[in-house]
Each structure stands twice: as C-alpha cells, then as structure tokens.
Design a protein around this motif. Sequence first.
Motif, PDB file in Angstrom:
ATOM      1  N   TYR A  22       5.188   0.940  -2.530  1.00  0.00           N
ATOM      2  CA  TYR A  22       3.990   1.252  -3.306  1.00  0.00           C
ATOM      3  C   TYR A  22       3.912   2.723  -3.684  1.00  0.00           C
ATOM      4  O   TYR A  22       3.369   3.063  -4.738  1.00  0.00           O
ATOM      5  CB  TYR A  22       2.736   0.838  -2.532  1.00  0.00           C
ATOM      6  CG  TYR A  22       2.526  -0.651  -2.505  1.00  0.00           C
ATOM      7  CD1 TYR A  22       2.013  -1.322  -3.611  1.00  0.00           C
ATOM      8  CD2 TYR A  22       2.855  -1.409  -1.381  1.00  0.00           C
ATOM      9  CE1 TYR A  22       1.824  -2.701  -3.611  1.00  0.00           C
ATOM     10  CE2 TYR A  22       2.677  -2.783  -1.355  1.00  0.00           C
ATOM     11  CZ  TYR A  22       2.156  -3.421  -2.479  1.00  0.00           C
ATOM     12  OH  TYR A  22       1.982  -4.788  -2.467  1.00  0.00           O
ATOM     13  N   PHE A  26       3.211   3.581  -7.560  1.00  0.00           N
ATOM     14  CA  PHE A  26       2.073   4.364  -8.047  1.00  0.00           C
ATOM     15  C   PHE A  26       2.519   5.703  -8.624  1.00  0.00           C
ATOM     16  O   PHE A  26       1.882   6.232  -9.538  1.00  0.00           O
ATOM     17  CB  PHE A  26       1.044   4.555  -6.935  1.00  0.00           C
ATOM     18  CG  PHE A  26       0.247   3.320  -6.640  1.00  0.00           C
ATOM     19  CD1 PHE A  26      -0.690   2.846  -7.560  1.00  0.00           C
ATOM     20  CD2 PHE A  26       0.437   2.601  -5.472  1.00  0.00           C
ATOM     21  CE1 PHE A  26      -1.420   1.692  -7.308  1.00  0.00           C
ATOM     22  CE2 PHE A  26      -0.290   1.452  -5.219  1.00  0.00           C
ATOM     23  CZ  PHE A  26      -1.216   0.991  -6.139  1.00  0.00           C
ATOM     24  N   ILE A 150       1.070  -2.617 -12.391  1.00  0.00           N
ATOM     25  CA  ILE A 150       0.753  -1.265 -11.915  1.00  0.00           C
ATOM     26  C   ILE A 150       1.377  -0.234 -12.846  1.00  0.00           C
ATOM     27  O   ILE A 150       0.732   0.756 -13.241  1.00  0.00           O
ATOM     28  CB  ILE A 150       1.250  -1.068 -10.468  1.00  0.00           C
ATOM     29  CG1 ILE A 150       0.446  -1.949  -9.507  1.00  0.00           C
ATOM     30  CG2 ILE A 150       1.163   0.396 -10.053  1.00  0.00           C
ATOM     31  CD1 ILE A 150       0.973  -1.957  -8.092  1.00  0.00           C
ATOM     32  N   GLY A 154      -0.777   2.338 -15.584  1.00  0.00           N
ATOM     33  CA  GLY A 154      -0.659   3.781 -15.759  1.00  0.00           C
ATOM     34  C   GLY A 154      -0.545   4.149 -17.226  1.00  0.00           C
ATOM     35  O   GLY A 154      -1.224   5.070 -17.715  1.00  0.00           O
TER      36      GLY A 154
END
Length: 403
Positions: A22, A26, A150, A154
Amino acid sequence: MKAVAEMNAPMDTQEVAKKTVYSILFSIAFAHLLNDLLQAVIPASYPILKENFNLSFTQIGLITFAYQMAASILQPMVGYYTDKKPKPYSQIIGMLFTMSGIVLLSYASSFQMIIISVIFVGIGSSIFHPEASRISFLASGGKRGLAQSIFQLGGNAGTALGPLLVALIVVPNTQYYIIWFAVFAIIGLMVLSRIALWYQHHLNLRSTKKAVIDLPKLSQNQIILSVVVLMVLIFSKFFYMASVSSYFTFYLMEKFSLSVQEAQFHLVLFLASCALGTLIGGPLGDRFGRKYVIWFSVLGAAPFTLLLPYADLFWTGILSVIIGTIMSSAFPAILVFAQELLPKKLGMVSGLFYGFAFGMGGLGSALLGNLADHTSIIYVYHICAYLPLIGIIAFFLPNLKKK
C-alpha cells in the motif's frame, strides 16, 4: 518509507507477488496526482489564453490535440520498450519534460509557443503512465482493480485540483503565474525517486526467480475482439469527456452567463465526481466482474447525458456529477481487463490504452472545437449526449472470472 525499508528483507518472488504494497500504491497515486494536476493546468488555462491571444475554439481544440497526440503516440512505444527493458528511473525524465512544458507555457507569447509547451507536457505524460501503471499492477498483490482505482484516483484528484488552483492562483493575476506550478513538479521528482528504488529492488527479485503469469483461457480471436471492443468504449467515453474537460466552462459561461471563476468551480465539481467514480470502479470490478462495471459505466450514463442540454444551472450541476461518477468508473475496469487479457505485455497494454484514451480526447477536442465554431458550444452538447449509447457493445466482452 515502509516499502524502501523492506528492501533489506529477503523475500521470495511469489511472496512479493501476493503482497499488496500500500505504501507504493499510495505513493504512485500521489505521483499520478501531481502529474495530472500539471496536465490539467492546460485546459484550465484556456479562458485566459483565449482572451490573451484571441483564440478561436478551433485553435483551443488544436492545443488539446497537440498535447494529447504527443501523449498518445508515444505511450504504446514507451510501454513496448519498457516491457523488454524496464526503466525504474524513466518517470523522473517524464516529470522533467512536464516541468519544462509548464515553465514554457507561463512564458508563451504566441500560439506556436503554446503548442510547443503542451507537446512537452504530452511527452512527459507518455513516459510517466506506462511504467506507473505497471508499478501499481506489481504492487497490487492480486487486488488489481483496487490498485488501479487507487492509482486512477490520484490522477483524477490531480485533474480536479488543477482547475481549482488555476482559478485561485492564475485567473486573478496573469499567465506568468502558471510558473508556480513547477513547485508541484519538483515535489513529484522527489516522490518518483523513492518509488524508483522500490521498483528497482522488485525487478532484482524477479530476475532471480521466474514469476508465474496467469493467462486467460481465450482464443487469439477472442482476445483481439475484446481489445477492439474496449477501444471502441474508450472512444465513446473520452470523446464525451473531451467535451466536458475542454469546453464545459465555455458552455456554462455561454448558457448561464457565469464568470470564468464560477464556471471553473463547476468544472472542479465535475472532476471531483470523476475521482469518486474512479475510486469505486476498480473494487466493484474485483467484486462483481469487470464486464458488468464497464457495461454500466458507459451505457448507464446515457440517460443523464441526454438530459444535460435541457437542464437549468442547478440540475446541470447535479447531472454533471452523476455523469462524472458513472463514466469515470469505467477506465480502471477497462485497463485491468486489458492487462488480464495480455498479462505478458503490461507496459505495452497500459501505454496503448492510455495513449488511445489521450488520442481520443485530443481528437475529440479538436473536432468538437471546430464544430463549436461553426455552430455553437451548446449544440456540441446536444450531439455528444448520444455517445454513451455506444456502451451497449460491452455485451460482446467475455467474462474473466476473478480467481
């Protein structure tokens, strides 16, 4: 950074593949945010550039076309090359191109210089996306839809923030204030440097042991047909999205007599809804099957796009949010579907689909700008309203069951 700290721990290739990292997901999503924020400066600056240089809608469309084509043509080639020779630090070069384009745009004194500056940004985008998408795939630990959502979140968040920051920083001042966005490029360079270390370590692990790749149980003809269907769906989605990202502010200003800043805030609201749709599209595809998410996210937007040209200002805002949420849920599912069709060519597939998406957005912007000059910007939205109906062809996609 946790992912970098883990580099010293010995780890089997299969363990790496099963682990969802993760911190990297991220981080690459944040880098995507910064990259797409800088890209969003271009369309967000159109009202200022139109006034400064007395541009027609056709010229505005050509600016988008130049940027999008620079991004679209190179991306499949970059992806094909990095499939054979992965380049962990290539994204840093891409960010340097993007920063150069932003600086040039702030100093642009002619239409020709604007074109050159946006081509630089397009080149930066073409280098960034294929490898960044591969990194999110490798860090997914099998949760591919979630990872792509994810990553895409962004990008959409950056696309939404761009017009907001342009409205706050550039619109009240002058075109030169665009140069302040170079600060975001510098932050991006630092983030990408850290990600490159993890990526290099991951490649070193994979070189020691051969990774197992799951191939789809489909014939070559079925794979080709599926890719063609996915690309037609991208045409439908990004042609319509081009009408909003490039011309929504002008539509609102013409139809409802809004100021530039008021119209920009409505655009931000639409782009924020796109970020929400992107976040939910990938996990829903993991859960229920990507085919059904793709089908709903394109065809399901049609009733709302058909209503939009007839709505008042309040309902235009509501409908634009619904359209953005539904349509944006498609791309994570489409991209992961394509990656699962051709798992041995992640870079080329990512580059091809990102490139085609950018190309359709650029071509759509150019053609719609010319149409607006010959008719009106309001007429453009009447025509584009029918594009999501093409989503019915998702029926021909095979079901790729989640393992």
